[in-house]
Structure formats: C-alpha cells, structure tokens
Design a protein around this motif. Sequence first.
Motif, PDB file in Angstrom:
ATOM      1  N   LEU A   1       1.069   9.492  -5.411  1.00 52.48           N
ATOM      2  CA  LEU A   1       1.388  10.868  -5.001  1.00 52.48           C
ATOM      3  C   LEU A   1       2.435  11.490  -5.915  1.00 52.48           C
ATOM      4  N   ASN A   2       3.466  10.723  -6.251  1.00 56.31           N
ATOM      5  CA  ASN A   2       4.484  11.245  -7.172  1.00 56.31           C
ATOM      6  C   ASN A   2       3.859  11.616  -8.511  1.00 56.31           C
ATOM      7  N   ALA A   3       2.965  10.766  -9.012  1.00 51.07           N
ATOM      8  CA  ALA A   3       2.324  11.034 -10.303  1.00 51.07           C
ATOM      9  C   ALA A   3       1.458  12.294 -10.232  1.00 51.07           C
ATOM     10  N   ILE A   4       0.722  12.452  -9.155  1.00 54.65           N
ATOM     11  CA  ILE A   4      -0.114  13.649  -8.983  1.00 54.65           C
ATOM     12  C   ILE A   4       0.767  14.893  -8.936  1.00 54.65           C
ATOM     13  N   GLN A   5       1.847  14.838  -8.169  1.00 54.72           N
ATOM     14  CA  GLN A   5       2.738  15.996  -8.038  1.00 54.72           C
ATOM     15  C   GLN A   5       3.449  16.324  -9.342  1.00 54.72           C
ATOM     16  N   ALA A   6       3.711  15.327 -10.174  1.00 61.74           N
ATOM     17  CA  ALA A   6       4.414  15.549 -11.436  1.00 61.74           C
ATOM     18  C   ALA A   6       3.499  16.055 -12.545  1.00 61.74           C
TER      19      ALA A   6
ATOM     20  N   GLY B   1       0.828  -1.204   0.000  1.00 63.23           N
ATOM     21  CA  GLY B   1       0.000   0.000   0.000  1.00 63.23           C
ATOM     22  C   GLY B   1       0.854   1.243   0.000  1.00 63.23           C
ATOM     23  N   GLN B   2       1.940   1.215   0.751  1.00 66.66           N
ATOM     24  CA  GLN B   2       2.874   2.345   0.783  1.00 66.66           C
ATOM     25  C   GLN B   2       3.495   2.564  -0.592  1.00 66.66           C
ATOM     26  N   VAL B   3       3.845   1.493  -1.284  1.00 64.98           N
ATOM     27  CA  VAL B   3       4.418   1.596  -2.627  1.00 64.98           C
ATOM     28  C   VAL B   3       3.420   2.284  -3.557  1.00 64.98           C
ATOM     29  N   MET B   4       2.159   1.837  -3.512  1.00 64.13           N
ATOM     30  CA  MET B   4       1.142   2.429  -4.388  1.00 64.13           C
ATOM     31  C   MET B   4       0.882   3.891  -4.030  1.00 64.13           C
ATOM     32  N   ILE B   5       0.801   4.207  -2.749  1.00 63.05           N
ATOM     33  CA  ILE B   5       0.576   5.595  -2.334  1.00 63.05           C
ATOM     34  C   ILE B   5       1.729   6.472  -2.807  1.00 63.05           C
ATOM     35  N   ASN B   6       2.972   6.012  -2.625  1.00 66.11           N
ATOM     36  CA  ASN B   6       4.131   6.786  -3.088  1.00 66.11           C
ATOM     37  C   ASN B   6       4.055   7.023  -4.591  1.00 66.11           C
ATOM     38  N   SER B   7       3.738   5.986  -5.339  1.00 64.13           N
ATOM     39  CA  SER B   7       3.673   6.105  -6.803  1.00 64.13           C
ATOM     40  C   SER B   7       2.572   7.067  -7.242  1.00 64.13           C
TER      41      SER B   7
ATOM     42  N   VAL C   1       5.556   6.309 -16.642  1.00 65.47           N
ATOM     43  CA  VAL C   1       4.842   5.147 -16.126  1.00 65.47           C
ATOM     44  C   VAL C   1       5.774   4.376 -15.192  1.00 65.47           C
ATOM     45  N   PHE C   2       5.332   4.203 -13.935  1.00 68.50           N
ATOM     46  CA  PHE C   2       6.000   3.331 -12.980  1.00 68.50           C
ATOM     47  C   PHE C   2       5.192   2.048 -12.928  1.00 68.50           C
ATOM     48  N   SER C   3       5.837   0.922 -13.225  1.00 66.59           N
ATOM     49  CA  SER C   3       5.178  -0.379 -13.185  1.00 66.59           C
ATOM     50  C   SER C   3       5.848  -1.240 -12.127  1.00 66.59           C
ATOM     51  N   VAL C   4       5.039  -1.786 -11.236  1.00 67.35           N
ATOM     52  CA  VAL C   4       5.533  -2.657 -10.171  1.00 67.35           C
ATOM     53  C   VAL C   4       5.179  -4.089 -10.542  1.00 67.35           C
ATOM     54  N   TYR C   5       6.200  -4.927 -10.695  1.00 68.97           N
ATOM     55  CA  TYR C   5       6.035  -6.337 -11.057  1.00 68.97           C
ATOM     56  C   TYR C   5       6.205  -7.188  -9.805  1.00 68.97           C
ATOM     57  N   LEU C   6       5.161  -7.933  -9.470  1.00 65.44           N
ATOM     58  CA  LEU C   6       5.203  -8.830  -8.316  1.00 65.44           C
ATOM     59  C   LEU C   6       4.921 -10.249  -8.781  1.00 65.44           C
TER      60      LEU C   6
ATOM     61  N   THR D   1       1.144  -3.732 -11.325  1.00 64.97           N
ATOM     62  CA  THR D   1       0.374  -2.526 -11.044  1.00 64.97           C
ATOM     63  C   THR D   1       1.151  -1.371 -11.653  1.00 64.97           C
ATOM     64  N   TRP D   2       0.447  -0.439 -12.245  1.00 64.91           N
ATOM     65  CA  TRP D   2       1.136   0.675 -12.876  1.00 64.91           C
ATOM     66  C   TRP D   2       0.428   1.990 -12.602  1.00 64.91           C
ATOM     67  N   VAL D   3       1.234   3.062 -12.612  1.00 66.12           N
ATOM     68  CA  VAL D   3       0.741   4.414 -12.410  1.00 66.12           C
ATOM     69  C   VAL D   3       1.346   5.274 -13.515  1.00 66.12           C
ATOM     70  N   LYS D   4       0.469   6.002 -14.208  1.00 64.41           N
ATOM     71  CA  LYS D   4       0.890   6.805 -15.353  1.00 64.41           C
ATOM     72  C   LYS D   4       0.528   8.265 -15.117  1.00 64.41           C
ATOM     73  N   ASP D   5       1.509   9.165 -15.320  1.00 64.68           N
ATOM     74  CA  ASP D   5       1.229  10.590 -15.189  1.00 64.68           C
ATOM     75  C   ASP D   5       1.478  11.315 -16.503  1.00 64.68           C
ATOM     76  N   THR D   6       1.121  12.582 -16.547  1.00 63.65           N
ATOM     77  CA  THR D   6       1.281  13.395 -17.758  1.00 63.65           C
ATOM     78  C   THR D   6       2.221  14.568 -17.502  1.00 63.65           C
ATOM     79  N   GLY D   7       3.205  14.338 -16.647  1.00 65.34           N
ATOM     80  CA  GLY D   7       4.158  15.396 -16.300  1.00 65.34           C
ATOM     81  C   GLY D   7       5.247  15.578 -17.340  1.00 65.34           C
ATOM     82  N   ALA D   8       6.254  16.341 -16.958  1.00 65.78           N
ATOM     83  CA  ALA D   8       7.348  16.701 -17.867  1.00 65.78           C
ATOM     84  C   ALA D   8       8.248  15.525 -18.216  1.00 65.78           C
TER      85      ALA D   8
END
Length: 114
Positions: free
Chosen positions: A20-25, A12-18, A102-107, A45-52
């Motif tokens: 939050l980073n995406a939102i901030q970026a 859960g901490q990994v997902m929250i960090n990812s 895109v940060f992708s976490v492979y488990l 699991t993956w998180v994709k942002d539209t930052g720089a």
Amino acid sequence: MPQVPLRHRELGQVMINSILNAIQASPPESEVEVGVSQEQDYLVTWVKDTGAGLAPEERDRIFDPFYSTKPQGTGLGLAISHEIVTRHRGHIDLKSQPGCTVFSVYLPKNHNDG
C-alpha cells in the motif's frame, strides 16, 4: 524457495503495509514490483516503487511510531511492520532515491519461535 514457518497474519500485514505504501508513493499508472529471493540465511521479500523517494531525514525516522510522510497517514504502518519483523528475528532494509524506493524484509530461513 525454502519453507519458512511464520505467523502468516502478522507477515501478511507487513506485506500489505509495504505494498500500500508503494502504491501511494508511486505516480498514477506506474507499476509496483513485489518479489521474493534468498540471501544467505534469509528469505527476502521486497517491494519496489517508482515514487519521489525519501529524503535522508525521512529515512532516519520512517519506522518511528506516529511519524508519517503522508498528510493523512497515522505513522503506524511501518512502525508495526518493523516490530513484527523484529519479533520474527528479521530486519527491514530500505533503499531510496528519487524514482525508486525498495523495502526489503529479511526473515531467517531457520525461524524458530522458541
């Protein structure tokens, strides 16, 4: 999707960090995408942002403790996330270009603490 037994607080901490980073970026009013998929022996699991995006030298250091691309960042979020994922026998993949990171976490699907 397969059920994969994991330490939920740590992941859960990994997902929250990812996330939050995406939102901030990302620019204001933009969307952050979060998803789950299966690839071979992994749950992803993956998180994709539209930052720089991240420059190549930033990508090389992004998981280093105390390295941050943000002025107020501690540089610990991604370092801790990397450690947690590695302990779960997984890995993190990073793809970045201007306008999309895109940060992708492979488990592993067959996770085993023993």
